[in-house]
Design a protein around this motif. Structure first.
Motif, short mmCIF file in Angstrom:
data_model
loop_
_atom_site.label_atom_id
_atom_site.label_comp_id
_atom_site.label_asym_id
_atom_site.label_seq_id
_atom_site.Cartn_x
_atom_site.Cartn_y
_atom_site.Cartn_z
N SER A 67 -18.39 -72.99 -64.92
CA SER A 67 -19.13 -71.62 -64.42
C SER A 67 -18.97 -71.10 -66.65
CB SER A 67 -17.48 -71.27 -64.14
OG SER A 67 -16.52 -71.56 -64.89
N GLY A 68 -18.15 -71.43 -66.60
CA GLY A 68 -18.72 -70.81 -68.31
C GLY A 68 -19.35 -70.65 -69.14
N ILE A 69 -20.18 -71.99 -68.77
CA ILE A 69 -21.21 -72.25 -69.23
C ILE A 69 -22.30 -71.45 -68.66
CG2 ILE A 69 -23.25 -74.04 -69.89
CD1 ILE A 69 -20.50 -76.47 -70.15
N SER B 200 -23.13 -71.20 -59.97
CA SER B 200 -21.80 -71.30 -59.81
C SER B 200 -20.24 -71.42 -58.64
CB SER B 200 -21.34 -70.25 -61.26
OG SER B 200 -20.40 -69.92 -61.33
N ARG B 201 -20.46 -70.05 -58.08
CA ARG B 201 -19.68 -70.37 -56.39
C ARG B 201 -19.23 -72.38 -55.86
NH1 ARG B 201 -20.51 -64.22 -54.56
NH2 ARG B 201 -18.54 -63.53 -56.29
N LYS B 202 -21.01 -72.03 -55.75
CA LYS B 202 -21.24 -73.83 -55.01
C LYS B 202 -20.74 -74.62 -55.45
CE LYS B 202 -25.69 -72.14 -52.32
NZ LYS B 202 -26.32 -72.62 -51.94
N ASN C 38 -28.94 -62.51 -62.63
CA ASN C 38 -26.95 -62.66 -62.27
C ASN C 38 -26.70 -63.06 -60.86
OD1 ASN C 38 -25.20 -61.45 -65.09
ND2 ASN C 38 -27.71 -60.83 -64.32
N ILE C 39 -27.18 -63.26 -60.13
CA ILE C 39 -26.90 -63.41 -58.29
C ILE C 39 -27.43 -64.46 -58.33
CG2 ILE C 39 -27.16 -63.14 -56.00
CD1 ILE C 39 -27.83 -59.99 -56.80
#
Length: 277
Positions: free
Chosen positions: A188-190, A269-271, A262-263
């Motif tokens: 997520s950070g990457i 990321s959430r997946k 962004n979306i």
């Protein structure tokens, strides 16, 4: 704290509202299909044309090329600094990366104009004059490096030490632990670093003007191009009427690209987080 948070959110909302108010009238007047997919940009002609398809493609190709080059280099540099580099090397490399972030865009433009463009002209004689999509990609890939390196390094350092110890205890190698455990844990950070890099690449103006050639045509790797940001900068000073509104329409399209990117990255990321859970 609530007031300050509202100011931040309100600023974004105001900018969004302003861009839609300024850009939509021209898009509706020109026609969404003609504006987005038209290939002729001649706002000052007797019969003006306002097609931005080639500028859209130039921005997308330039950004995609910069990401293809910049993300692997930036990620590997972040891994090196976070996990592998001796302290004395880190003390030299990290300030150099931070210095890249502080260099003004115009300096990158000068570097591209005086070094990259002549180099491409010598490497591909007769095929390009140096001002090209390839020059844009190379400059952008350098410009996004510090963003990706800094954010990815911080994300890797934030991974709990227990993850690394558990992987090594199970017999995994250090490199295997980095690629199979630490990078996935810091995903997520990457991705956040990649998003910021994409935002900088697609929104960059000054450096790109100096190396792109600024001709509205189908983008080829060794051919001159005009990305969206360059089109706005070049013509806003003298544009009037529908021409000026069309430039705001270009800004709206650019704004929409950033929001979509962004979306998409947030969904990815959430997946990834849900899959790990």
């Amino acid at each position: 704290f609530l007031l300050l948070a509202c100011v931040s959110v309100g600023s974004v909302a105001f900018i969004t509202f302003y861009m839609f108010i300024q850009g939509l009238p021209a898009i509706f007047q020109i026609g969404l299909g003609e504006f987005l997919f038209g290939t002729q940009w001649a706002p000052t002609a007797a019969e003006p044309s306002f097609g931005i398809a080639y500028m859209v493609l130039a921005s997308l190709f330039g950004t995609a090329g910069a990401i293809v080059i910049g993300v692997p280099i930036g990620l590997m540099t972040a891994v090196f600094l976070a996990e592998l580099a001796p302290r004395w090397v880190t003390a030299v490399v990290r300030p150099a990366v931070e210095l890249l972030a502080g260099i003004p865009s115009v300096i990158y433009g000068f570097f591209g104009m005086r070094v990259v463009v002549p180099l491409l002209r010598d490497l591909f004689p007769g095929k390009t004059n140096g001002d090209s999509l390839l020059a844009v990609i190379l400059i952008l890939s350098i410009m996004i490096l510090p963003t990706i390196v800094n954010v990815a390094e911080n994300a890797l350092r934030a991974v709990p030490q227990s993850y690394k110890e558990a992987s090594l205890a199970l017999g995994n190698t250090q490199i295997g632990t980095i690629f199979k455990v630490q990078i996935p844990a810091a995903r997520s950070g990457i991705l956040a670093g990649v998003i910021l890099g994409v935002g900088r690449a697609i929104g960059e103006t000054m450096a790109i003007i100096m190396v792109a050639g600024n001709i509205v045509q189908f983008p080829e790797l060794l051919g001159a191009v005009r990305p969206l940001t360059s089109g706005i900068t070049f013509e806003m000073g003298y544009a009037t009427g529908l021409h000026r509104q069309a430039l705001f329409g270009i800004g709206l399209v650019l704004f929409a690209f950033i929001m979509i990117i962004n979306i998409v990255f947030n969904i990815i990321s959430r997946k990834g987080a849900a899959r790990r859970a």
